[in-house]
Scaffold this motif. Structure first.
Motif, PDB file in Angstrom:
ATOM      1  N   GLY A 138       0.931  -1.316   0.006  1.00 33.03           N
ATOM      2  CA  GLY A 138      -0.038  -0.021  -0.129  1.00 33.03           C
ATOM      3  C   GLY A 138       0.827   1.388   0.020  1.00 33.03           C
ATOM      4  O   GLY A 138       0.529   2.254  -0.755  1.00 33.03           O
ATOM      5  N   VAL A 139       2.046   1.310   0.742  1.00 30.18           N
ATOM      6  CA  VAL A 139       2.807   2.464   0.596  1.00 30.18           C
ATOM      7  C   VAL A 139       3.342   2.825  -0.861  1.00 30.18           C
ATOM      8  O   VAL A 139       3.668   3.841  -1.116  1.00 30.18           O
ATOM      9  N   GLY A 140       3.665   1.736  -1.407  1.00 27.05           N
ATOM     10  CA  GLY A 140       4.335   1.867  -2.704  1.00 27.05           C
ATOM     11  C   GLY A 140       3.107   2.306  -3.408  1.00 27.05           C
ATOM     12  O   GLY A 140       3.442   3.146  -4.628  1.00 27.05           O
ATOM     13  N   GLU A 141       2.164   1.832  -3.564  1.00 25.12           N
ATOM     14  CA  GLU A 141       1.013   2.304  -4.589  1.00 25.12           C
ATOM     15  C   GLU A 141       0.421   3.367  -4.194  1.00 25.12           C
ATOM     16  O   GLU A 141      -0.362   4.100  -5.287  1.00 25.12           O
ATOM     17  N   ALA A 142       0.566   3.952  -3.082  1.00 27.15           N
ATOM     18  CA  ALA A 142      -0.192   5.386  -2.813  1.00 27.15           C
ATOM     19  C   ALA A 142       0.292   6.400  -3.899  1.00 27.15           C
ATOM     20  O   ALA A 142      -0.348   7.341  -4.276  1.00 27.15           O
ATOM     21  N   GLY A 143       1.535   6.353  -4.409  1.00 31.08           N
ATOM     22  CA  GLY A 143       1.857   7.547  -5.317  1.00 31.08           C
ATOM     23  C   GLY A 143       1.459   7.214  -6.731  1.00 31.08           C
ATOM     24  O   GLY A 143       1.591   8.284  -7.516  1.00 31.08           O
ATOM     25  N   CYS A 144       1.066   6.196  -7.046  1.00 28.65           N
ATOM     26  CA  CYS A 144       0.705   5.671  -8.465  1.00 28.65           C
ATOM     27  C   CYS A 144      -0.626   6.671  -8.865  1.00 28.65           C
ATOM     28  O   CYS A 144      -0.226   7.293 -10.153  1.00 28.65           O
ATOM     29  N   THR A 145      -1.619   6.135  -8.604  1.00 24.38           N
ATOM     30  CA  THR A 145      -2.847   6.780  -9.056  1.00 24.38           C
ATOM     31  C   THR A 145      -3.255   8.298  -9.195  1.00 24.38           C
ATOM     32  O   THR A 145      -3.460   8.861 -10.148  1.00 24.38           O
ATOM     33  N   PRO A 146      -2.902   9.013  -8.400  1.00 23.16           N
ATOM     34  CA  PRO A 146      -2.875  10.470  -8.382  1.00 23.16           C
ATOM     35  C   PRO A 146      -1.933  11.238  -9.245  1.00 23.16           C
ATOM     36  O   PRO A 146      -2.169  11.786 -10.172  1.00 23.16           O
ATOM     37  N   SER A 147      -0.761  10.757  -9.310  1.00 26.15           N
ATOM     38  CA  SER A 147       0.377  11.226 -10.347  1.00 26.15           C
ATOM     39  C   SER A 147      -0.231  10.855 -11.848  1.00 26.15           C
ATOM     40  O   SER A 147      -0.137  11.382 -12.665  1.00 26.15           O
ATOM     41  N   ALA A 148      -0.568   9.394 -11.983  1.00 28.83           N
ATOM     42  CA  ALA A 148      -0.918   9.090 -13.365  1.00 28.83           C
ATOM     43  C   ALA A 148      -2.182   9.846 -13.910  1.00 28.83           C
ATOM     44  O   ALA A 148      -2.186   9.969 -14.855  1.00 28.83           O
ATOM     45  N   GLN A 149      -3.220   9.752 -13.063  1.00 30.65           N
ATOM     46  CA  GLN A 149      -4.364  10.624 -13.479  1.00 30.65           C
ATOM     47  C   GLN A 149      -4.138  11.930 -13.820  1.00 30.65           C
ATOM     48  O   GLN A 149      -4.673  12.391 -14.703  1.00 30.65           O
ATOM     49  N   SER A 150      -3.420  12.644 -12.989  1.00 36.34           N
ATOM     50  CA  SER A 150      -3.049  14.036 -13.230  1.00 36.34           C
ATOM     51  C   SER A 150      -2.238  14.279 -14.546  1.00 36.34           C
ATOM     52  O   SER A 150      -2.326  15.054 -15.349  1.00 36.34           O
ATOM     53  N   LEU A 151      -1.386  13.189 -14.894  1.00 35.24           N
ATOM     54  CA  LEU A 151      -0.541  13.231 -16.022  1.00 35.24           C
ATOM     55  C   LEU A 151      -1.237  12.818 -17.287  1.00 35.24           C
ATOM     56  O   LEU A 151      -0.936  13.614 -18.214  1.00 35.24           O
ATOM     57  N   ILE A 152      -2.258  12.010 -17.092  1.00 38.94           N
ATOM     58  CA  ILE A 152      -3.033  11.651 -18.268  1.00 38.94           C
ATOM     59  C   ILE A 152      -4.051  12.934 -18.558  1.00 38.94           C
ATOM     60  O   ILE A 152      -4.182  13.672 -19.719  1.00 38.94           O
ATOM     61  N   ALA A 153      -4.554  13.554 -17.423  1.00 41.08           N
ATOM     62  CA  ALA A 153      -5.511  14.909 -17.519  1.00 41.08           C
ATOM     63  C   ALA A 153      -4.603  16.011 -18.437  1.00 41.08           C
ATOM     64  O   ALA A 153      -5.118  16.817 -19.008  1.00 41.08           O
ATOM     65  N   ASP A 154      -3.161  15.931 -18.110  1.00 37.35           N
ATOM     66  CA  ASP A 154      -2.531  16.965 -18.758  1.00 37.35           C
ATOM     67  C   ASP A 154      -2.090  16.715 -20.145  1.00 37.35           C
ATOM     68  O   ASP A 154      -1.253  17.425 -20.707  1.00 37.35           O
ATOM     69  N   SER A 155      -2.200  15.443 -20.513  1.00 39.24           N
ATOM     70  CA  SER A 155      -1.736  15.049 -21.917  1.00 39.24           C
ATOM     71  C   SER A 155      -2.680  15.005 -22.822  1.00 39.24           C
ATOM     72  O   SER A 155      -2.320  14.594 -23.957  1.00 39.24           O
ATOM     73  N   VAL A 156      -4.118  14.908 -22.748  1.00 39.89           N
ATOM     74  CA  VAL A 156      -5.164  14.897 -23.489  1.00 39.89           C
ATOM     75  C   VAL A 156      -6.166  15.726 -23.808  1.00 39.89           C
ATOM     76  O   VAL A 156      -6.134  16.476 -22.804  1.00 39.89           O
TER      77      VAL A 156
END
Length: 455
Positions: A138-156
């Motif tokens: 859980g500690v490792g996965e905590a940083g994935c989704t917020p970073s990934a979703q905002s990165l996608i929102a800034d890319s499309v």
């Protein structure tokens, strides 16, 4: 533009318009279409592996229970609460970091951490050890989704956002498919410990690829850009003015409560109620035993029906929202209103094989909410604060869903088991949690109303 003039415009042009007002305009150019597709594609694979490592424990629950002598509530704590405690609380500080630094490299580092702790799960010999290892995941996965979703929102482009986030969200059902199939086959032949190790190893390779190739379209962080970041208190103050945000978060938390709670006990339900039938089916198709058969069959049902549901939901979200931002919430509300009664009924429909096949129908509708809801969230907040707002949203979602879903479903199962036995106890627990879907539909509908009023 008047409504009469708008009616004369081309439909395609209408769908290309901004479908919900952005909180702030994007202050840097979008990457090329090819680069955006690569980003979405690679992040979808990362998210898929995220759910392989997160959900593989579900197919391994019964062997772990027997080996370590656990009760159902301990299975629920291991699969849900233990993971969620740190996954939810660390999401916000990781999101703040993502608003200052390169999001692709943050995702790569998190991938190494959660993959390593997945391997550690396979080395555990007590309940406390495996609980702590799950916390590490859980500690490792905590940083994935917020970073990934905002990165996608800034890319499309805005009018493709729900579709892109729907594609990304395919990582949930497809990753669950892969985890169930991989875990079932490996555990049947080599044991549950080997399954954890096989699941965790590929993460290191994928992390290297992500580190080397993921591009962040946002300009590099500078003292000036960091000075423009909103503090957490300001982000929360903005969100307090967005009732739709909280209705979407509440609906998503309830939906996740149903999803995470049930996925933790699907395999137990089939093995406790239909082992002879499944063993015969496994033998007829050449599987080593019922665990491998259930893993593959359930994985295909979850992955295919859920994956199609996320894609369809994302595209419907873009189309409905072309008529106004409330369309995002309406797609989610309608899908959950249909999914709830179908999901409750399916657990009584005959043989184990019949239930396995028919489960695809409610799961299709239950997975349609991802793209529309995430797209609605991304459009409500300033571009530079998307990671933080996503993390706050996920905190609500996972505290209520991931944290309590499996634990409470296990407690309900134990409660019914005192009167009806373990096999029927888990069946009634699954039925009871299915009916909670009506509450999520109501929350999504209230979100749609609030989004229309705010437009």
């Amino acid at each position: 533009m008047s409504s009469a003039a708008r009616a004369l415009t081309d439909v395609a042009e209408a769908e290309a318009e901004a479908i919900t007002p952005e909180a702030t305009p994007q202050d840097f150019p979008l990457p090329s279409a090819i680069a955006a597709r690569y980003t979405v594609g690679l992040l979808t694979i990362v998210y898929m592996l995220n759910f392989v490592d997160r959900q593989i424990v579900n197919i391994l629950a019964e062997p772990i229970k027997r080996d370590l002598g656990l009760a159902d509530w301990q299975l629920g704590a291991m699969t849900g609460l233990g993971f969620a405690m740190f996954y939810t609380t660390l999401g916000i500080p990781m999101a703040r970091l993502a608003e200052r630094w390169h999001r692709g490299r943050i995702i790569a580092g998190c991938l190494v951490v959660w993959s390593g702790f997945t391997v550690v799960c396979g080395m555990s010999t007590t309940f406390v050890q495996i609980l702590l290892a799950r916390i590490g995941v859980g500690v490792g996965e905590a940083g994935c989704t917020p970073s990934a979703q905002s990165l996608i929102a800034d890319s499309v482009p805005l009018n493709k956002r729900a579709s892109a986030l729907g594609t990304f969200s395919m990582g949930v059902p497809v990753g669950s498919l892969a985890g169930l199939v991989l875990g079932g086959i490996v555990a049947q032949s080599y044991g549950w410990r080997a399954a954890f190790m096989v699941a965790g190893a590929p993460g290191v390779i994928l992390a290297l690829i992500a580190f080397a190739t993921l591009r962040d379209p946002r300009p590099s962080s500078t003292p000036a850009s960091r000075a423009n970041l909103l503090p957490l208190s300001a982000v929360l103050a903005q969100l307090r003015q967005q009732p739709a945000f909280w209705w979407l978060a509440a609906g998503s938390a309830i939906t996740s409560f149903v999803g995470y709670g049930q996925q933790a006990f699907y395999v137990s339900f089939f093995l406790r109620n239909y082992t002879p039938e499944l063993a015969a089916a496994a033998q007829s198709v050449g599987f080593a035993g019922p665990l491998a058969f259930v893993g593959v069959a359930l994985g295909i049902v979850l992955g295919v029906s859920g994956g199609i549901g996320t894609l369809v939901g994302g595209r419907l979200g873009d189309r409905f929202a072309a008529q106004g931002p409330g369309g995002y919430g309406m797609v989610a509300a309608i899908s959950m209103l249909i999914a709830g009664p179908l999901l409750a009924a399916v657990f009584f429909l005959g043989s184990g094989l019949t239930i396995l096949a028919l489960l695809a129908v409610p799961l299709f509708f239950k997975n349609m909410w991802f793209g529309p809801v995430f797209a609605g969230i991304q459009g409500m907040i300033p571009q530079r604060s998307r990671s933080t707002a996503t993390a706050i949203f996920l905190f609500v979602l996972n505290a209520g869903g991931l944290g309590l879903g499996a634990l409470l479903t296990g407690l309900i199962s134990d409660m019914f088991a005192t009167s009806y036995g373990e096999a029927e106890g888990v069946r009634y627990a699954l039925v009871a949690t299915s009916l909670v879907s009506f509450l999520s539909a109501a929350c999504f509908w209230r979100a749609a109303v609030a989004m229309r009023r705010a437009a």
